[in-house]
Design a protein around this motif. Structure first.
Motif, PDB file in Angstrom:
ATOM      1  N   ARG A 129      67.730  28.278 -31.649  1.00 56.35           N
ATOM      2  CA  ARG A 129      66.814  27.241 -32.126  1.00 56.35           C
ATOM      3  C   ARG A 129      67.552  26.439 -33.188  1.00 56.35           C
ATOM      4  N   THR A 131      67.003  22.933 -35.699  1.00 53.18           N
ATOM      5  CA  THR A 131      66.095  21.895 -36.191  1.00 53.18           C
ATOM      6  C   THR A 131      66.805  21.014 -37.200  1.00 53.18           C
ATOM      7  N   SER A 142      63.469  19.367 -33.041  1.00 55.85           N
ATOM      8  CA  SER A 142      63.826  20.738 -32.692  1.00 55.85           C
ATOM      9  C   SER A 142      64.491  20.774 -31.325  1.00 55.85           C
ATOM     10  N   LEU A 144      65.876  23.575 -28.239  1.00 50.94           N
ATOM     11  CA  LEU A 144      65.814  24.915 -27.684  1.00 50.94           C
ATOM     12  C   LEU A 144      66.928  25.055 -26.668  1.00 50.94           C
TER      13      LEU A 144
END
Length: 148
Positions: A129, A131, A142, A144
């Motif tokens: 992850r 951000t 964000s 992924l």
């Protein structure tokens, strides 16, 4: 930034006992003055290639993406278990300096400027992850994906 690394290395040292002698305090103080990533007893090269497939901008629906930054740096510590890391993340748009820790194959880094703070967390199995928190707005993006 160089003074942060010695302090962080000492902070990662486990406490052995409740009482500390004056000699032990003096030794620890001396170690803090000389221990750096370059002089750490254990050093490890950090290199992760990331592949993010999902991008989420603030409160909008997430979309597919092809974002592939590379993270390189050096980790150092008193043992191989937990290392302080100084790294940089290179993307097509920018290069960001990051600091953090690694434990086993997991890695957690943060950095950037006040205008754009970056945080990336990579788990043991590579799930990642990432951000970016922007002060102007404020808003967050964000990502992924995975880093190996």
């Amino acid at each position: 930034m160089r003074w942060m690394i010695p302090l962080a290395l000492i902070a990662c040292t486990p406490a052995v006992g409740q009482e500390t002698s004056a000699a032990a305090v003096a030794d620890e103080h001396s170690m803090a003055e000389t221990l750096t990533l370059e002089t750490a007893p254990f050093r490890q090269e950090i290199k992760r290639l990331c592949n993010f497939v999902t991008e989420c901008v603030e409160n909008e629906p997430c979309t597919e993406t092809e974002f592939t930054p590379e993270i390189t740096g050096i980790g150092g510590g008193l043992s191989a278990d937990d290392l302080v890391v100084q790294a940089e993340m290179v993307t097509d748009a920018e290069t960001v300096e990051l600091l953090g820790v690694t434990s086993g194959k997991s890695l957690s880094l943060s950095g950037g400027t006040f205008a754009a703070r970056h945080m990336i967390t990579i788990t043991e199995n590579g799930a990642t992850r990432y951000t970016v928190h922007y002060a102007d707005g404020p808003f967050v993006i964000s990502y992924l994906g995975t880093c190996n």
